[in-house]
Design an enzyme around this catalytic site. Structure first.
Site, mmCIF file in Angstrom:
data_model
loop_
_atom_site.group_PDB
_atom_site.id
_atom_site.type_symbol
_atom_site.label_atom_id
_atom_site.label_comp_id
_atom_site.label_asym_id
_atom_site.label_seq_id
_atom_site.Cartn_x
_atom_site.Cartn_y
_atom_site.Cartn_z
ATOM 1 N N GLY A 31 0.897 -1.124 0.020
ATOM 2 C CA GLY A 31 -0.009 0.104 0.033
ATOM 3 C C GLY A 31 0.616 1.249 -0.096
ATOM 4 C CG LEU A 33 -0.567 1.819 -3.725
ATOM 5 C CD1 LEU A 33 -1.663 1.038 -4.745
ATOM 6 C CD2 LEU A 33 0.315 0.505 -3.588
ATOM 7 N N GLY A 36 5.194 4.824 -8.974
ATOM 8 C CA GLY A 36 5.963 3.696 -9.034
ATOM 9 C C GLY A 36 5.136 2.211 -9.020
ATOM 10 C CG HIS A 37 3.341 1.088 -5.366
ATOM 11 N ND1 HIS A 37 3.518 2.176 -4.618
ATOM 12 C CD2 HIS A 37 3.943 -0.163 -4.895
ATOM 13 C CE1 HIS A 37 4.304 1.773 -3.434
ATOM 14 N NE2 HIS A 37 4.491 0.461 -3.732
ATOM 15 C CD GLN A 61 7.984 -6.850 4.029
ATOM 16 O OE1 GLN A 61 7.221 -7.643 3.670
ATOM 17 N NE2 GLN A 61 8.527 -5.858 3.222
ATOM 18 N N GLY A 147 9.420 -4.088 -8.591
ATOM 19 C CA GLY A 147 10.188 -2.604 -9.041
ATOM 20 C C GLY A 147 11.736 -3.077 -8.762
ATOM 21 C CD GLN A 148 16.785 -1.485 -11.658
ATOM 22 O OE1 GLN A 148 16.285 -1.242 -12.977
ATOM 23 N NE2 GLN A 148 17.952 -0.959 -11.550
ATOM 24 C CD GLN A 153 10.824 -6.895 -2.128
ATOM 25 O OE1 GLN A 153 10.755 -6.798 -0.988
ATOM 26 N NE2 GLN A 153 10.178 -6.213 -2.992
ATOM 27 N NE ARG A 187 10.280 2.046 5.290
ATOM 28 C CZ ARG A 187 10.271 0.926 5.016
ATOM 29 N NH1 ARG A 187 10.471 0.681 3.694
ATOM 30 N NH2 ARG A 187 9.861 -0.057 5.685
#
Ligand code: PAF
Length: 283
Positions: A31, A33, A36-37, A61, A147-148, A153, A187
């Site tokens: 979420g 968002l 990018g999302h 996580q 996403g890069q 990840q 963030r």
């Protein structure tokens, strides 16, 4: 667009789509968002017949001193963005539906999970791989979009999918940046105006690395040092790592020649906000 909190009902809806011969695309998110999302959902929309986005702030996580409780939760705006980007279904489970109180099972990618982010955030990737496995079980996608920006990840998820024979194709999508180059991140909204200005130096450091690599002006270890020096020159940024690594193993690049690929990776704290970014390099 259907919004569904139940794992069983989500699974049933996707089974139904699959029975109808539809190709399923999944975009896992926490979420909060941003564009990018949105680019991930749009890519899934372009490549799949049935697009499921998942919104779940995954507690496992986050470390004990991390931002789980203050992580932004903006469900109404998120759903609007998913709708506009063309999602068919948004899976919005509760923690109790995802984790039994007495759950004992974790999924761990043993080596890749221990370096870089894994070294600074112990246990983080166990939470990621466990929840992504569960999301894959529930949504059974043909393709899954990441996403890069979270370079490590996506690499770990690719490793996991191979190791566990999970029949999903992992698609890594380009980083979406603000006009000054700052990688979009949920963030970023924590940054004060002063910190926001400093944060743009992360992309400047990555671009410096790109130039040094492209023009063969420095070896990888020296490039890493130059990135760190650039970031530390801000006077306020706390650099956790600045490295040039092999894009498959994440081991620091030591030998290189023309045509060698690498990835420059940075993690730094700006004020109290921890940011990560990366750029693929060609020597
Ligand atoms: O990248 C994220 O937002 C999360 O790590 C993910 C993949 C949705 C798992 O919770």
């Amino acid at each position: 667009m259907h919004v569904e909190p139940s794992p069983l009902k989500t699974h049933a809806a996707i089974r139904d789509a699959r029975r109808r011969g539809l190709r399923i695309g999944c975009v896992p998110t926490m979420g909060a968002l941003h564009p990018g999302h949105v680019s991930l959902v749009q890519r899934a929309r372009a490549e799949c017949d049935f697009v499921v986005a998942t919104i779940f702030v995954n507690p496992t996580q986050f470390g004990p001193n991390e931002d789980f409780s203050k992580y932004p939760r903006t469900l109404e705006a998120d759903l609007e963005m998913c709708r506009a980007a063309g999602a068919d279904l948004v899976f919005t489970p509760q923690i109790s539906e995802m984790y039994a109180a007495d759950a004992e099972t974790i999924v761990r990618v043993t080596k890749l999970s221990t370096v870089l982010e894994g070294a600074h955030r112990p246990g983080h990737f166990d939470g990621v791989t466990t929840v992504v496995t569960k999301l894959f079980q529930i949504t059974e996608p043909d393709l899954a979009y990441f996403g890069q920006k979270d370079f490590q990840q996506q690499l770990i998820i690719r490793r996991m999918v191979l190791d566990l024979n999970i029949p999903v194709t992992v698609v890594t999508c380009p980083i979406i940046r603000e006009s000054d180059g700052l990688a979009m991140s949920s963030r970023n909204r924590y940054l004060s105006a002063a910190d926001r200005a400093v944060a743009a130096e992360i992309f400047q450091a990555l671009q410096l690395a790109e130039q040094l690599a492209r023009e063969s002006l420095a070896a990888p270890a020296e490039i890493a040092e130059r990135m760190r020096a650039h970031l530390e020159a801000t006077g306020t940024m706390q650099v956790q790592y600045a490295t040039v690594a092999d894009p498959q193993t994440l081991a620091p690049l030591e030998t290189w020649q023309r045509g060698t690929s690498g990835v420059a990776l940075i993690a730094a704290k700006v004020g109290t906000t921890r940011l990560i970014d990366n750029l693929l390099l060609e020597f």
